[in-house]
Design an enzyme around this catalytic site. Structure first.
Site, PDB file in Angstrom:
ATOM      1  N   ASN A  85       0.814  -1.219   0.000  1.00  0.00           N
ATOM      2  CA  ASN A  85       0.000   0.000   0.000  1.00  0.00           C
ATOM      3  C   ASN A  85       0.848   1.270   0.000  1.00  0.00           C
ATOM      4  O   ASN A  85       0.584   2.195  -0.762  1.00  0.00           O
ATOM      5  CB  ASN A  85      -0.954  -0.002   1.198  1.00  0.00           C
ATOM      6  CG  ASN A  85      -1.923  -1.178   1.141  1.00  0.00           C
ATOM      7  OD1 ASN A  85      -1.999  -1.857   0.113  1.00  0.00           O
ATOM      8  ND2 ASN A  85      -2.640  -1.423   2.224  1.00  0.00           N
ATOM      9  N   SER A 115      -8.740  12.790 -48.259  1.00  0.00           N
ATOM     10  CA  SER A 115      -9.921  11.938 -48.148  1.00  0.00           C
ATOM     11  C   SER A 115      -9.745  10.771 -49.105  1.00  0.00           C
ATOM     12  O   SER A 115      -9.095  10.890 -50.143  1.00  0.00           O
ATOM     13  CB  SER A 115     -11.153  12.764 -48.525  1.00  0.00           C
ATOM     14  OG  SER A 115     -12.165  11.933 -49.027  1.00  0.00           O
ATOM     15  N   LYS A 172      -9.935  17.315 -50.950  1.00  0.00           N
ATOM     16  CA  LYS A 172      -9.902  17.624 -49.524  1.00  0.00           C
ATOM     17  C   LYS A 172      -8.531  17.518 -48.870  1.00  0.00           C
ATOM     18  O   LYS A 172      -7.704  16.714 -49.242  1.00  0.00           O
ATOM     19  CB  LYS A 172     -10.867  16.702 -48.764  1.00  0.00           C
ATOM     20  CG  LYS A 172     -12.301  17.069 -49.046  1.00  0.00           C
ATOM     21  CD  LYS A 172     -13.231  16.391 -48.097  1.00  0.00           C
ATOM     22  CE  LYS A 172     -13.087  16.940 -46.698  1.00  0.00           C
ATOM     23  NZ  LYS A 172     -13.838  16.135 -45.755  1.00  0.00           N
ATOM     24  N   TYR A 207      -6.656   1.747   2.657  1.00  0.00           N
ATOM     25  CA  TYR A 207      -6.548   1.208   1.301  1.00  0.00           C
ATOM     26  C   TYR A 207      -7.734   0.319   0.982  1.00  0.00           C
ATOM     27  O   TYR A 207      -8.214  -0.444   1.818  1.00  0.00           O
ATOM     28  CB  TYR A 207      -5.257   0.386   1.137  1.00  0.00           C
ATOM     29  CG  TYR A 207      -5.122  -0.214  -0.248  1.00  0.00           C
ATOM     30  CD1 TYR A 207      -4.539   0.503  -1.278  1.00  0.00           C
ATOM     31  CD2 TYR A 207      -5.630  -1.482  -0.529  1.00  0.00           C
ATOM     32  CE1 TYR A 207      -4.444  -0.028  -2.558  1.00  0.00           C
ATOM     33  CE2 TYR A 207      -5.540  -2.027  -1.810  1.00  0.00           C
ATOM     34  CZ  TYR A 207      -4.948  -1.283  -2.826  1.00  0.00           C
ATOM     35  OH  TYR A 207      -4.861  -1.813  -4.093  1.00  0.00           O
ATOM     36  N   GLN A 252      -6.641   0.399  -7.044  1.00  0.00           N
ATOM     37  CA  GLN A 252      -5.866  -0.128  -8.168  1.00  0.00           C
ATOM     38  C   GLN A 252      -6.360   0.488  -9.485  1.00  0.00           C
ATOM     39  O   GLN A 252      -5.629   0.541 -10.472  1.00  0.00           O
ATOM     40  CB  GLN A 252      -5.981  -1.657  -8.212  1.00  0.00           C
ATOM     41  CG  GLN A 252      -5.188  -2.315  -9.318  1.00  0.00           C
ATOM     42  CD  GLN A 252      -5.035  -3.805  -9.102  1.00  0.00           C
ATOM     43  OE1 GLN A 252      -4.300  -4.251  -8.240  1.00  0.00           O
ATOM     44  NE2 GLN A 252      -5.764  -4.595  -9.876  1.00  0.00           N
ATOM     45  N   LYS A 262      -4.776   3.706 -11.842  1.00  0.00           N
ATOM     46  CA  LYS A 262      -3.605   3.763 -12.715  1.00  0.00           C
ATOM     47  C   LYS A 262      -3.880   3.964 -14.193  1.00  0.00           C
ATOM     48  O   LYS A 262      -3.288   4.841 -14.825  1.00  0.00           O
ATOM     49  CB  LYS A 262      -2.754   2.516 -12.514  1.00  0.00           C
ATOM     50  CG  LYS A 262      -1.996   2.575 -11.224  1.00  0.00           C
ATOM     51  CD  LYS A 262      -1.364   1.276 -10.878  1.00  0.00           C
ATOM     52  CE  LYS A 262      -1.239   1.156  -9.390  1.00  0.00           C
ATOM     53  NZ  LYS A 262      -2.540   1.250  -8.668  1.00  0.00           N
TER      54      LYS A 262
HETATM   55  N1  ARG Z   1      -1.759  -3.625  -7.297  1.00  0.00           N
HETATM   56  C1  ARG Z   1      -2.200  -2.930  -6.127  1.00  0.00           C
HETATM   57  C2  ARG Z   1      -2.674  -1.520  -6.518  1.00  0.00           C
HETATM   58  O1  ARG Z   1      -2.363  -1.106  -7.577  1.00  0.00           O
HETATM   59  C3  ARG Z   1      -1.084  -2.801  -5.177  1.00  0.00           C
HETATM   60  C4  ARG Z   1      -1.517  -2.616  -3.779  1.00  0.00           C
HETATM   61  C5  ARG Z   1      -2.163  -3.857  -3.278  1.00  0.00           C
HETATM   62  N2  ARG Z   1      -2.524  -3.772  -1.920  1.00  0.00           N
HETATM   63  C6  ARG Z   1      -3.381  -4.592  -1.326  1.00  0.00           C
HETATM   64  N3  ARG Z   1      -3.637  -4.391  -0.090  1.00  0.00           N
HETATM   65  N4  ARG Z   1      -3.979  -5.525  -2.014  1.00  0.00           N
HETATM   66  O2  ARG Z   1      -3.364  -0.857  -5.807  1.00  0.00           O
END
Ligand code: ARG
Length: 473
Positions: free
Chosen positions: A121, A288, A294, A328, A333, A336
């Site tokens: 985490n 085109s 065009k 957490y 996750q 990202k």
């Molecule tokens: N792959 C996880 C994420 O991107 C990493 C952290 C995982 N932590 C957990 N307590 N499962 O968040």
């Protein structure tokens, strides 16, 4: 008895505690895994882990020798990754497990000590911040490039005139440089905004542990210093669950996209047959497949189109966060892919727009200078002319409204009226009215601070140059 998932059983026994008796269903393992996208963080994960290992040795939690072994092993993984020899698959679950497992293969059992006094985490939080820090640096440099090309074009076009619009109706003529400098200013705020976001990205969560800190005598300031963070999170729960920094970034990124998208929309309009203000060069336009005449403004169209996805990532991140109890949750996750895509989209759009401006289009200055002479965008100046000679502005405004109306009916422009006609409208008109309403005079006369008058624009260019010279990074 061996199950169809025994391969997963084996690998996951290595990463999770022994309390698990059966393997994850393969589809769930795939569903759970983030390695396909968080591999993007690997270099930051390695750097963060090296700092952690050094801290463990520095505080005596592990021996100096063990610390060195870990750091060297992690460096080997970096080389393997760069040479494409290390390509972890789905069974690693995420980049953190993948690295730890490979490290143990390389350095043996000491590799299993790396995760002492740390959790994934605080680890993932550290990685994401290190990543974003780098990206912000790169995006700010790109903003500077974009600003420089705007300045270059502005400098060459101080006296090129362009119709100015409100409501997309011709309003008052402008210096083309003034128009472009408006985007310079927007980019300047974007550049400053990112510096401000950076301040809140650059705080270390490392050492917050899973949520509550750790029983080991770690030194969070030591790792923060090694990783060049400005400070450390003061509260461990906050440190592992905060994603404000990413939301702020996506918000700043969204504003960059708003600005690029508005410029794109103008370029698309300017390139149309209706405006004909610019010519698109072949290097940045496409044809085109069916209409041979065009030439399409794909670059600004794509930038305008991609803007929505960055807004979407901001919205997704806000919604993802709003119901999360501390600390957490696996929902995090999901931060990202949107963040990475937001970063990549902004970078790609800034690059493409900078190239487009630098070498993909040409302003048709003759056509632009003619365009401002073909309309009533000097009407305010007629009213100003009277107001400057003592006629109350509102009265002058009404008078000129009538003149515009009768001129349109007669198929004339204001410059076509005879002096006699002017003086019938109001005795204050004199022969200098023609000069007073010529587009060049009209633009030049708007010399109030921040206005389009040539003297102001000259000053603005000098100020802009000085500004970006002083503030390079
Ligand atoms: N792959 C996880 C994420 O991107 C990493 C952290 C995982 N932590 C957990 N307590 N499962 O968040």
């Amino acid at each position: 008895m061996p199950t169809p998932h025994s391969r997963f059983f084996m690998t996951q026994q290595q990463t999770w505690s022994q309390r698990f008796e059966s393997a994850l269903h393969p589809a769930i393992a795939r569903f759970n895994a983030s390695i396909s996208f968080d591999i993007e963080l690997i270099e930051y994960d390695l750097t963060g882990s090296q700092a952690h290992a050094k801290m463990l040795a520095h505080t005596g939690i592990i021996s100096q020798e063990e610390g060195e072994q870990l750091v060297t092993g992690l460096e080997q993984i970096r080389q393997e990754y760069r040479q494409r020899q290390f390509q972890p698959g789905i069974d690693a679950e995420d980049v953190h497990f993948a690295v730890e497992r490979r490290l143990t293969e390389i350095v043996g059992d000491v590799g299993k000590k790396l995760h002492t006094a740390r959790s994934r985490n605080d680890q993932v939080g550290t990685d994401t911040r290190l990543y974003l820090r780098d990206q912000i640096y790169q995006i700010r440099r790109q903003l500077r490039e974009f600003q420089l090309v705007l300045l270059d074009i502005a400098e060459q076009n101080i006296e090129t005139l362009i119709p100015g619009y409100t409501h997309l109706q011709r309003a008052q003529p402008l210096s083309l440089a003034h128009h472009l400098l408006a985007y310079f200013e927007m980019a300047q705020r974007d550049w400053e905004r990112l510096a401000d976001v950076y301040r809140r990205v650059n705080i270390s969560p490392l050492g917050c542990g899973a949520l509550a800190g750790t029983t080991f005598p770690i030194d969070r300031h030591y790792t923060a210093q090694l990783l060049e963070f400005d400070s450390v999170y003061a509260n461990s729960l906050d440190g592992v669950s905060d994603r404000d920094f990413a939301i702020e970034f996506l918000s700043a990124a969204s504003l960059i996209m708003v600005h690029l998208s508005r410029l794109s929309e103008e370029i698309i309009l300017w390139a149309s047959e209706e405006f004909r203000f610019i010519t698109l060069k072949d290097s940045c336009a496409t044809g085109s497949s069916i209409m041979p005449q065009k030439k399409n403004p794909d670059v600004p169209e794509l930038v305008r189109g991609k803007t929505g996805r960055v807004f979407g990532h901001l919205q997704a991140m806000l919604v993802m966060m709003k119901g999360l109890p501390l600390a957490y949750n696996k929902d995090l996750q999901e931060d990202k892919e949107g963040l990475f895509d937001g970063v990549n989209t902004v970078k790609a759009c800034l690059e493409a727009m900078t190239i487009l401006l630098r070498e993909g289009l040409e302003f048709r200055s003759q056509r632009l200078n003619e365009a401002v002479a073909e309309d009533f965008s000097n009407a305010t100046d007629v009213a100003d002319y009277l107001a400057a000679r003592g006629v109350p502005f509102r009265e002058a405004y009404n008078l000129v409204g009538k003149v515009v109306k009768t001129s349109i009916a007669a198929g004339k422009l204001l410059k076509d009226l005879t002096l006699d006609e002017w003086q019938q409208i109001h005795p204050a008109f004199a022969a200098d009215i023609y000069e007073a309403i010529s587009p060049r005079t009209v633009v030049s006369a708007r010399n109030s601070y921040g206005g389009t008058g040539f003297a102001q624009v000259n000053k603005a260019i000098l100020a802009a140059r000085a500004q970006i010279k002083d503030e390079v990074s």
